[in-house]
Enzyme design. Structure first.
Site, PDB file in Angstrom:
ATOM      1  N   GLU A   1       0.700  -0.966  -0.276  1.00 39.91           N
ATOM      2  CA  GLU A   1       0.080   0.253  -0.190  1.00 39.91           C
ATOM      3  C   GLU A   1       1.092   1.109   0.270  1.00 39.91           C
ATOM      4  O   GLU A   1       2.026   1.344   0.705  1.00 39.91           O
ATOM      5  CB  GLU A   1      -0.893   0.080   1.457  1.00 39.91           C
ATOM      6  CG  GLU A   1      -2.050  -1.084   1.460  1.00 39.91           C
ATOM      7  CD  GLU A   1      -2.253  -1.106   2.351  1.00 39.91           C
ATOM      8  OE1 GLU A   1      -3.705  -2.081   2.915  1.00 39.91           O
ATOM      9  OE2 GLU A   1      -2.219  -0.640   3.009  1.00 39.91           O
TER      10      GLU A   1
ATOM     11  N   CYS B   1       2.982   8.486   0.886  1.00 34.52           N
ATOM     12  CA  CYS B   1       3.452   7.652   2.443  1.00 34.52           C
ATOM     13  C   CYS B   1       3.811   6.165   2.019  1.00 34.52           C
ATOM     14  O   CYS B   1       2.893   5.453   0.982  1.00 34.52           O
ATOM     15  CB  CYS B   1       2.454   7.626   3.266  1.00 34.52           C
ATOM     16  SG  CYS B   1       2.959   5.611   4.681  1.00 34.52           S
TER      17      CYS B   1
ATOM     18  N   CYS C   1       5.395  -6.960   8.271  1.00 36.57           N
ATOM     19  CA  CYS C   1       6.380  -6.516   9.154  1.00 36.57           C
ATOM     20  C   CYS C   1       6.260  -7.676   9.592  1.00 36.57           C
ATOM     21  O   CYS C   1       5.696  -8.423  10.009  1.00 36.57           O
ATOM     22  CB  CYS C   1       5.481  -5.274   9.544  1.00 36.57           C
ATOM     23  SG  CYS C   1       6.766  -4.918  10.558  1.00 36.57           S
TER      24      CYS C   1
ATOM     25  N   CYS D   1       3.219  -5.119  16.165  1.00 39.20           N
ATOM     26  CA  CYS D   1       3.077  -4.199  16.593  1.00 39.20           C
ATOM     27  C   CYS D   1       1.114  -4.744  17.211  1.00 39.20           C
ATOM     28  O   CYS D   1       0.480  -4.808  15.783  1.00 39.20           O
ATOM     29  CB  CYS D   1       3.132  -2.576  16.647  1.00 39.20           C
ATOM     30  SG  CYS D   1       4.527  -2.388  16.571  1.00 39.20           S
TER      31      CYS D   1
ATOM     32  N   CYS E   1      -1.131  -2.529  15.350  1.00 41.94           N
ATOM     33  CA  CYS E   1      -0.832  -2.010  13.598  1.00 41.94           C
ATOM     34  C   CYS E   1      -1.310  -3.098  11.997  1.00 41.94           C
ATOM     35  O   CYS E   1      -1.313  -4.481  12.937  1.00 41.94           O
ATOM     36  CB  CYS E   1       0.327  -2.391  13.261  1.00 41.94           C
ATOM     37  SG  CYS E   1       1.304  -2.191  11.768  1.00 41.94           S
TER      38      CYS E   1
ATOM     39  N   CYS F   1      -1.764   2.356   7.835  1.00 44.57           N
ATOM     40  CA  CYS F   1      -1.492   1.721   6.753  1.00 44.57           C
ATOM     41  C   CYS F   1      -1.170  -0.266   6.960  1.00 44.57           C
ATOM     42  O   CYS F   1      -1.767  -0.619   8.511  1.00 44.57           O
ATOM     43  CB  CYS F   1       0.306   1.195   7.494  1.00 44.57           C
ATOM     44  SG  CYS F   1       0.803   0.906   9.119  1.00 44.57           S
TER      45      CYS F   1
HETATM   46  N1  SAH Z   1       7.583   0.120  10.813  1.00 49.03           N
HETATM   47  C1  SAH Z   1       7.719   1.808  11.491  1.00 49.03           C
HETATM   48  C2  SAH Z   1       6.997   2.644  10.110  1.00 49.03           C
HETATM   49  C3  SAH Z   1       5.096   2.077   9.402  1.00 49.03           C
HETATM   50  S1  SAH Z   1       3.714   2.499  10.446  1.00 49.03           S
HETATM   51  C4  SAH Z   1       6.932   1.933  12.044  1.00 49.03           C
HETATM   52  O1  SAH Z   1       6.333   1.806  13.015  1.00 49.03           O
HETATM   53  O2  SAH Z   1       7.158   3.303  12.645  1.00 49.03           O
HETATM   54  C5  SAH Z   1       4.009   4.158  10.432  1.00 49.03           C
HETATM   55  C6  SAH Z   1       3.575   4.664  10.978  1.00 49.03           C
HETATM   56  O3  SAH Z   1       1.904   4.372  11.829  1.00 49.03           O
HETATM   57  C7  SAH Z   1       4.224   4.207  13.002  1.00 49.03           C
HETATM   58  O4  SAH Z   1       4.428   5.260  13.386  1.00 49.03           O
HETATM   59  C8  SAH Z   1       2.769   3.672  13.398  1.00 49.03           C
HETATM   60  O5  SAH Z   1       2.844   2.654  14.857  1.00 49.03           O
HETATM   61  C9  SAH Z   1       1.619   3.847  12.932  1.00 49.03           C
HETATM   62  N2  SAH Z   1       0.356   2.857  13.402  1.00 49.03           N
HETATM   63  C10 SAH Z   1       0.810   1.630  12.946  1.00 49.03           C
HETATM   64  N3  SAH Z   1      -1.094   1.125  13.448  1.00 49.03           N
HETATM   65  C11 SAH Z   1      -1.573   2.216  13.593  1.00 49.03           C
HETATM   66  C12 SAH Z   1      -3.037   3.128  14.414  1.00 49.03           C
HETATM   67  N4  SAH Z   1      -3.924   1.736  14.719  1.00 49.03           N
HETATM   68  N5  SAH Z   1      -3.341   3.675  14.414  1.00 49.03           N
HETATM   69  C13 SAH Z   1      -2.380   4.885  14.483  1.00 49.03           C
HETATM   70  N6  SAH Z   1      -1.190   4.879  13.987  1.00 49.03           N
HETATM   71  C14 SAH Z   1      -0.317   3.556  13.864  1.00 49.03           C
HETATM   72 FE1  SF4 Z   2       5.871  -3.028  12.038  1.00 52.14          FE
HETATM   73 FE2  SF4 Z   2       3.203  -2.176  12.021  1.00 52.14          FE
HETATM   74 FE3  SF4 Z   2       4.389  -2.177  14.111  1.00 52.14          FE
HETATM   75 FE4  SF4 Z   2       5.407  -0.342  11.956  1.00 52.14          FE
HETATM   76  S1  SF4 Z   2       3.567  -0.568  13.543  1.00 52.14           S
HETATM   77  S2  SF4 Z   2       6.853  -1.696  12.926  1.00 52.14           S
HETATM   78  S3  SF4 Z   2       4.284  -1.962  10.769  1.00 52.14           S
HETATM   79  S4  SF4 Z   2       4.215  -3.826  12.987  1.00 52.14           S
END
Ligand code: SAH
Ligand code: SF4
Length: 346
Positions: free
Chosen positions: A94, A107, A114, A118, A121, A335
């Site tokens: 995406e 973006c 990944c 997290c 996410c 994302c």
């Molecule tokens: N892996 C990297 C970059 C991709 S994620 C990282 O984690 O920083 C991009 C951003 O989206 C990160 O700040 C992540 O914490 C945030 N993100 C992921 N899921 C989210 C959600 N459900 N609500 C808000 N931010 C989210």
């Molecule tokens: Fe990976 Fe999503 Fe965590 Fe970023 S926020 S490190 S994309 S699992």
């Protein structure tokens, strides 16, 4: 037959060396590099000023990476466009194109999936498939530019994947995208977001690039962060902050801490004070974002009032903070959400 090489992941120098072994003069390298990086061709046949026999040789030895539009959603609130791109092996990634008053920002993704897991996410929930090549990162920008007939001014590496878990390819992408003969988007117009892979933050700092580093902190202590971000068990908060201080000092660039506000998880006054103690005195800024609802998680976003109160505590104690508006909230612009849905529909 030997495997064909990924021509768009080669720097101008590497391409020159390669093509010299085929007996091509350096002006041909410049022409070919220009077609690939500035004119955005997706086949050798489109390289009109290159003789047919050379195009034939090129297509036998190289392939051109593409990101084709599989699905596209346009927000009805703003100009945000979310793309689901298909790569040559059928994998889906995406990208999100946003229109701000100072120009277009894209973006992009750095991995298919990944491995960081997290819990809030959508990408993390989907697991990991593979790294993206530098050319596949470029292709996302190029396809979005051609699709809208625009020039993109800023890039954020904040799509699917953890950029520092694909370090070498991301570094090569940065040098290709900022190169004058290429897309020529300067490092100051690029942000990289990481969940906090500490040794790679040191390595990045020592490269002294002019990019902006965003760190997804999302919690001020190990108890909460261990629960939401498994990477914290390997690189705990204090080590991460130490690496960030080193980064800010070495590069003299302001770090952005991303903090997704989750109702009753990380949004108390106590958390705000803890965050102040953690980052005080560092060249940084905190970005508070209401967490995006992701199916299969039980997290809810904090109330607007809570966000403002949290921001006020930071500000009053000398930590610059902003509450980020969410663009494209009607089109799953967080994302991993669109890809997750696409898979579920099939
Ligand atoms: N892996 C990297 C970059 C991709 S994620 C990282 O984690 O920083 C991009 C951003 O989206 C990160 O700040 C992540 O914490 C945030 N993100 C992921 N899921 C989210 C959600 N459900 N609500 C808000 N931010 C989210
Ligand atoms: Fe990976 Fe999503 Fe965590 Fe970023 S926020 S490190 S994309 S699992």
């Amino acid at each position: 037959m030997t495997e064909r090489k990924d021509i768009k992941s080669l720097t101008a120098e590497e391409l020159g060396e390669d093509l010299a072994t085929l007996g091509l003069p350096s002006y041909r390298t410049n022409q070919i590099f220009g077609w690939l990086h500035q004119k955005n061709v997706t086949s050798f046949a489109e390289m009109l000023n290159i003789p047919q026999n050379i195009r034939q040789t090129l297509s036998e030895r190289y392939y051109i990476a593409v990101a084709s539009i599989e699905k596209k959603q346009i927000s009805c609130y703003d100009d945000t466009v979310k793309y689901l791109f298909r790569l040559s092996d059928g994998e889906m990634i995406e990208s999100v194109l946003m229109h701000y008053h100072h120009g277009y920002t894209i973006c992009i993704s750095t991995q298919v999936g990944c491995r960081m897991g997290c819990t809030f996410c959508a990408t993390g929930k989907g697991g990991f498939s593979r790294n993206l090549s530098p050319s596949e990162m470029l292709a996302q920008i190029q396809t979005a530019q051609s699709d809208n007939n625009i020039r993109i001014a800023n890039i954020v590496l904040m799509g699917m994947g953890e950029p520092l878990d694909n370090f070498d390819n991301v570094m090569k992408f940065l040098s290709l995208v900022s190169c004058e003969k290429g897309l020529n988007i300067g490092m100051r117009h690029i942000s990289l977001s990481t969940c906090g892979i500490v040794p790679k933050i040191y390595e990045l700092a020592d490269r002294k690039l002019q990019i902006t580093l965003s760190v997804s902190l999302h919690a001020p202590n190990d108890t909460i962060r261990n629960r939401t971000m498994p990477v914290n068990r390997k690189y705990p908060v204090n080590e991460l902050i130490k690496a960030c201080r080193y980064y800010a000092k070495t590069t003299k660039r302001r770090i952005t801490f991303e903090y997704a506000m989750i109702d009753n998880v990380n949004d108390s006054d106590e958390c705000a004070y803890e965050l102040v103690r953690l980052v005080k005195g560092m060249l940084c800024h905190c970005n508070l974002i209401p967490v995006n609802n992701v199916t299969e998680t039980h997290y809810r976003r904090s109330q607007k009032k809570r966000l403002l109160q949290f921001a006020e505590i930071l500000e009053k104690n000398g930590v610059p903070a902003t509450v980020r508006r969410t663009l494209g909230s009607d089109i799953d612009a967080s994302c991993g959400q669109l890809r997750g849905k696409h898979h579920a529909e099939q």
